[in-house]
Design a protein around this motif. Sequence first.
Motif, PDB file in Angstrom:
ATOM      1  N   PRO A   1      56.268  56.048  35.513  1.00 37.66           N
ATOM      2  CA  PRO A   1      56.372  54.928  34.569  1.00 37.66           C
ATOM      3  C   PRO A   1      56.110  53.628  35.312  1.00 37.66           C
ATOM      4  CG  PRO A   1      58.334  56.344  34.497  1.00 37.66           C
ATOM      5  CD  PRO A   1      57.545  56.759  35.696  1.00 37.66           C
ATOM      6  N   THR A   2      55.148  52.852  34.838  1.00 38.43           N
ATOM      7  CA  THR A   2      54.716  51.669  35.586  1.00 38.43           C
ATOM      8  C   THR A   2      54.974  50.399  34.781  1.00 38.43           C
ATOM      9  OG1 THR A   2      53.013  52.974  36.676  1.00 38.43           O
ATOM     10  CG2 THR A   2      52.724  50.593  36.720  1.00 38.43           C
ATOM     11  N   VAL A   3      55.596  49.433  35.433  1.00 39.94           N
ATOM     12  CA  VAL A   3      55.923  48.149  34.825  1.00 39.94           C
ATOM     13  C   VAL A   3      54.731  47.214  34.829  1.00 39.94           C
ATOM     14  CG1 VAL A   3      57.261  46.039  35.176  1.00 39.94           C
ATOM     15  CG2 VAL A   3      58.315  48.257  35.585  1.00 39.94           C
ATOM     16  N   ALA A   4      54.089  47.144  35.993  1.00 36.07           N
ATOM     17  CA  ALA A   4      53.085  46.092  36.173  1.00 36.07           C
ATOM     18  C   ALA A   4      52.081  46.467  37.248  1.00 36.07           C
ATOM     19  CB  ALA A   4      53.767  44.775  36.557  1.00 36.07           C
ATOM     20  N   ILE A   5      50.909  45.881  37.127  1.00 39.04           N
ATOM     21  CA  ILE A   5      49.912  45.903  38.192  1.00 39.04           C
ATOM     22  C   ILE A   5      49.813  44.460  38.683  1.00 39.04           C
ATOM     23  CG2 ILE A   5      47.480  46.284  38.766  1.00 39.04           C
ATOM     24  CD1 ILE A   5      47.408  48.242  36.314  1.00 39.04           C
ATOM     25  N   MET A   6      49.918  44.296  40.001  1.00 40.00           N
ATOM     26  CA  MET A   6      49.937  42.933  40.564  1.00 40.00           C
ATOM     27  C   MET A   6      48.801  42.788  41.562  1.00 40.00           C
ATOM     28  SD  MET A   6      53.276  41.242  42.255  1.00 40.00           S
ATOM     29  CE  MET A   6      53.313  39.692  43.105  1.00 40.00           C
ATOM     30  N   ILE A   7      47.963  41.776  41.361  1.00 33.55           N
ATOM     31  CA  ILE A   7      46.785  41.615  42.226  1.00 33.55           C
ATOM     32  C   ILE A   7      46.612  40.159  42.672  1.00 33.55           C
ATOM     33  CG2 ILE A   7      45.506  43.527  41.164  1.00 33.55           C
ATOM     34  CD1 ILE A   7      43.930  41.402  39.539  1.00 33.55           C
ATOM     35  N   GLU A   8      45.930  39.974  43.800  1.00 30.13           N
ATOM     36  CA  GLU A   8      45.326  38.680  44.137  1.00 30.13           C
ATOM     37  C   GLU A   8      43.837  38.865  43.834  1.00 30.13           C
ATOM     38  OE1 GLU A   8      46.429  37.607  48.533  1.00 30.13           O
ATOM     39  OE2 GLU A   8      46.873  39.703  48.177  1.00 30.13           O
ATOM     40  N   CYS A   9      43.228  37.995  43.079  1.00 26.87           N
ATOM     41  CA  CYS A   9      41.797  38.140  42.780  1.00 26.87           C
ATOM     42  C   CYS A   9      40.959  38.008  44.048  1.00 26.87           C
ATOM     43  CB  CYS A   9      41.360  37.119  41.741  1.00 26.87           C
ATOM     44  SG  CYS A   9      41.992  37.507  40.104  1.00 26.87           S
ATOM     45  N   VAL A  10      41.413  37.149  44.967  1.00 25.06           N
ATOM     46  CA  VAL A  10      40.827  37.106  46.310  1.00 25.06           C
ATOM     47  C   VAL A  10      41.978  37.330  47.281  1.00 25.06           C
ATOM     48  CG1 VAL A  10      39.492  35.791  47.993  1.00 25.06           C
ATOM     49  CG2 VAL A  10      39.161  35.372  45.541  1.00 25.06           C
TER      50      VAL A  10
ATOM     51  N   GLU B   1      34.392  44.732  38.537  1.00 27.86           N
ATOM     52  CA  GLU B   1      34.620  46.009  37.847  1.00 27.86           C
ATOM     53  C   GLU B   1      36.083  46.430  37.980  1.00 27.86           C
ATOM     54  OE1 GLU B   1      32.259  45.652  40.363  1.00 27.86           O
ATOM     55  OE2 GLU B   1      30.717  45.143  38.883  1.00 27.86           O
ATOM     56  N   PHE B   2      36.618  46.270  39.178  1.00 24.14           N
ATOM     57  CA  PHE B   2      37.998  46.687  39.424  1.00 24.14           C
ATOM     58  C   PHE B   2      38.982  45.821  38.647  1.00 24.14           C
ATOM     59  CE2 PHE B   2      41.997  46.469  41.827  1.00 24.14           C
ATOM     60  CZ  PHE B   2      42.343  47.810  41.820  1.00 24.14           C
TER      61      PHE B   2
ATOM     62  N   SER C   1      38.419  44.089  35.903  1.00 24.26           N
ATOM     63  CA  SER C   1      38.298  44.420  34.477  1.00 24.26           C
ATOM     64  C   SER C   1      39.001  45.718  34.162  1.00 24.26           C
ATOM     65  CB  SER C   1      36.827  44.585  34.073  1.00 24.26           C
ATOM     66  OG  SER C   1      36.127  43.418  34.326  1.00 24.26           O
ATOM     67  N   ALA C   2      38.818  46.722  35.043  1.00 24.28           N
ATOM     68  CA  ALA C   2      39.451  48.028  34.803  1.00 24.28           C
ATOM     69  C   ALA C   2      40.966  47.907  34.866  1.00 24.28           C
ATOM     70  CB  ALA C   2      38.947  49.047  35.837  1.00 24.28           C
ATOM     71  N   ALA C   3      41.474  47.150  35.832  1.00 28.32           N
ATOM     72  CA  ALA C   3      42.924  46.963  35.949  1.00 28.32           C
ATOM     73  C   ALA C   3      43.473  46.298  34.686  1.00 28.32           C
ATOM     74  CB  ALA C   3      43.248  46.121  37.183  1.00 28.32           C
ATOM     75  N   ALA C   4      42.751  45.290  34.183  1.00 32.10           N
ATOM     76  CA  ALA C   4      43.188  44.598  32.971  1.00 32.10           C
ATOM     77  C   ALA C   4      43.173  45.544  31.766  1.00 32.10           C
ATOM     78  CB  ALA C   4      42.297  43.388  32.713  1.00 32.10           C
ATOM     79  N   LYS C   5      42.144  46.407  31.714  1.00 31.65           N
ATOM     80  CA  LYS C   5      42.003  47.342  30.596  1.00 31.65           C
ATOM     81  C   LYS C   5      43.117  48.396  30.628  1.00 31.65           C
ATOM     82  CE  LYS C   5      38.393  50.160  28.401  1.00 31.65           C
ATOM     83  NZ  LYS C   5      38.482  51.554  28.918  1.00 31.65           N
ATOM     84  N   ILE C   6      43.357  48.946  31.804  1.00 28.27           N
ATOM     85  CA  ILE C   6      44.429  49.934  31.960  1.00 28.27           C
ATOM     86  C   ILE C   6      45.762  49.310  31.568  1.00 28.27           C
ATOM     87  CG2 ILE C   6      45.762  51.275  33.662  1.00 28.27           C
ATOM     88  CD1 ILE C   6      43.071  51.527  35.261  1.00 28.27           C
ATOM     89  N   ALA C   7      45.996  48.108  32.042  1.00 28.75           N
ATOM     90  CA  ALA C   7      47.261  47.425  31.757  1.00 28.75           C
ATOM     91  C   ALA C   7      47.421  47.228  30.247  1.00 28.75           C
ATOM     92  CB  ALA C   7      47.308  46.081  32.482  1.00 28.75           C
TER      93      ALA C   7
ATOM     94  N   MET D   1      40.141  33.255  36.131  1.00 29.14           N
ATOM     95  CA  MET D   1      39.197  32.730  35.151  1.00 29.14           C
ATOM     96  C   MET D   1      37.745  33.081  35.501  1.00 29.14           C
ATOM     97  SD  MET D   1      41.102  29.094  34.500  1.00 29.14           S
ATOM     98  CE  MET D   1      42.665  29.050  33.570  1.00 29.14           C
ATOM     99  N   HIS D   2      37.483  33.400  36.782  1.00 36.18           N
ATOM    100  CA  HIS D   2      36.155  33.900  37.156  1.00 36.18           C
ATOM    101  C   HIS D   2      35.919  35.288  36.571  1.00 36.18           C
ATOM    102  CE1 HIS D   2      34.990  30.970  40.314  1.00 36.18           C
ATOM    103  NE2 HIS D   2      36.253  30.974  40.689  1.00 36.18           N
ATOM    104  N   TYR D   3      36.999  36.001  36.303  1.00 40.81           N
ATOM    105  CA  TYR D   3      36.896  37.422  35.982  1.00 40.81           C
ATOM    106  C   TYR D   3      37.001  37.716  34.485  1.00 40.81           C
ATOM    107  CZ  TYR D   3      37.337  38.464  40.983  1.00 40.81           C
ATOM    108  OH  TYR D   3      37.131  38.553  42.336  1.00 40.81           O
ATOM    109  N   GLY D   4      37.216  36.678  33.685  1.00 35.58           N
ATOM    110  CA  GLY D   4      37.286  36.868  32.236  1.00 35.58           C
ATOM    111  C   GLY D   4      38.449  37.724  31.780  1.00 35.58           C
ATOM    112  N   ILE D   5      39.577  37.621  32.456  1.00 31.58           N
ATOM    113  CA  ILE D   5      40.762  38.374  32.036  1.00 31.58           C
ATOM    114  C   ILE D   5      41.856  37.392  31.634  1.00 31.58           C
ATOM    115  CG2 ILE D   5      40.313  40.410  33.450  1.00 31.58           C
ATOM    116  CD1 ILE D   5      42.424  39.160  35.465  1.00 31.58           C
ATOM    117  N   GLN D   6      42.849  37.884  30.893  1.00 35.26           N
ATOM    118  CA  GLN D   6      44.009  37.052  30.569  1.00 35.26           C
ATOM    119  C   GLN D   6      45.259  37.757  31.080  1.00 35.26           C
ATOM    120  OE1 GLN D   6      43.965  33.804  29.157  1.00 35.26           O
ATOM    121  NE2 GLN D   6      46.053  33.934  29.928  1.00 35.26           N
TER     122      GLN D   6
END
Length: 387
Positions: free
Chosen positions: A181-190, A202-203, A205-211, A237-242
């Motif tokens: 069971p996963t609460v969150a995915i946490m990333i630094e874009c750079v 791609e990664f 976007s995929a992380a955002a989609k999975i989340a 904002m470079h990656y088009g995710i929210q």
Amino acid sequence: MNVKEMDKAYVAGTYKRFPLEIVSGQGSIVKDETGKEYIDLGSGIAVTSFGIGDAGWKQAIIDQMNKVQHMSNLYYTEPCARLAELLCQKTGMKKVFFSNSGAEANECAIKTARKYAAKKHGPNCYTIITLKNSFHGRTITTLAATGQDHYHELFQPLTPGFVHAEANNIEELETLVNQQPTVAIMIECVQGEGGVIPLSPEFVSAAAKIAWEKDILLIVDEVQTGNGRTGQLYAYMHYGIQPDIVSTAKGLAGGLPLGATLLGDKVQDVLGFGDHGSTFGGNPLCCAGALSILSRLDDAFLAQVREKSAYLFQAFENAPGIEAVTGLGLMIGLKTKKPAPQAVAECMEKGVLCLTAKDKVRLLPALNIPMDILKKAAQVILEVCAQ
Ligand SMILES: *Cc1c(COP(=O)(O)O)cnc(C)c1O
């Protein structure tokens, strides 16, 4: 004792300092104790967004200083409210929690995610997936989030509930999400401390989609990448995710300590009375400084950040002694033929202050560094690397 001796005698030995005492500065120029001047390409590690002693920033803080320097969070203060409003207006996020540092901004993100999931999915849902080679801070919990073993070794046991996925490996991320069971995915874009390495579009976007599909929260750590550093207001904002949660600090207040955790739609009401707090968080001086910085990070300003970035990439790509240029905006990593610490020492000798990140030379100039100064500094780096 002189300052260096006193520091060595009395300050805890956690920092391997350069043999340089900085006594003053203006803009992107700093002066050492002998009066020698340097071009500063480190900005206090992406903190002094508008350089040293920016006039507008200074005046905003002085004006606030003449009113009230601190009030407890038991009272309302104007800079705090205005800054929260501006952050939300510029990002579409809904609420802000203020703290004093990047680690604390991430602690708040983690607490918010844990509470959201505990209420929604029960007490067994607590795992947060972060990335290998990430950096999220130095508290016991943010160390656990940090995906670099060498930071962990002597501080066990760390906070449980963190697993690390390989950056840019979508398959592994999916596997880990399905394993528990996963609460969150946490990333630094750079990844900053990890060597100035942007994640692949791609990664992300995929992380955002999975989340999104699994009601897992997407937390973006913008402590280093935020506040205009990458040529967008925030790197996501470079990656088009929210993202659901954004943490930031470093450059936000231009040189005063301020962390902010931005909460999106899903989590805006998760934290209630008493769930979290900070004595200094939202301090009026820090917020006044941040308002001065943030209000100037408009489209035209960000465009000139991207222009300077393009200039640096062009100058360094395929240059003698430089094997690779990575990064985004004015967050740049150089893989140099000579060891990065040697290149940085030689640049310092020639009057240019750079940083390292892993095996790279790292450049984080002030966002408003004048083009002629930037060109001069780039010339020195090129010379040093070519030798
Ligand atoms: C610097 C940094 C932190 C930690 O910030 P502090 O203010 O030192 O606590 C966290 N995350 C990232 C991505 C950073 O670069």
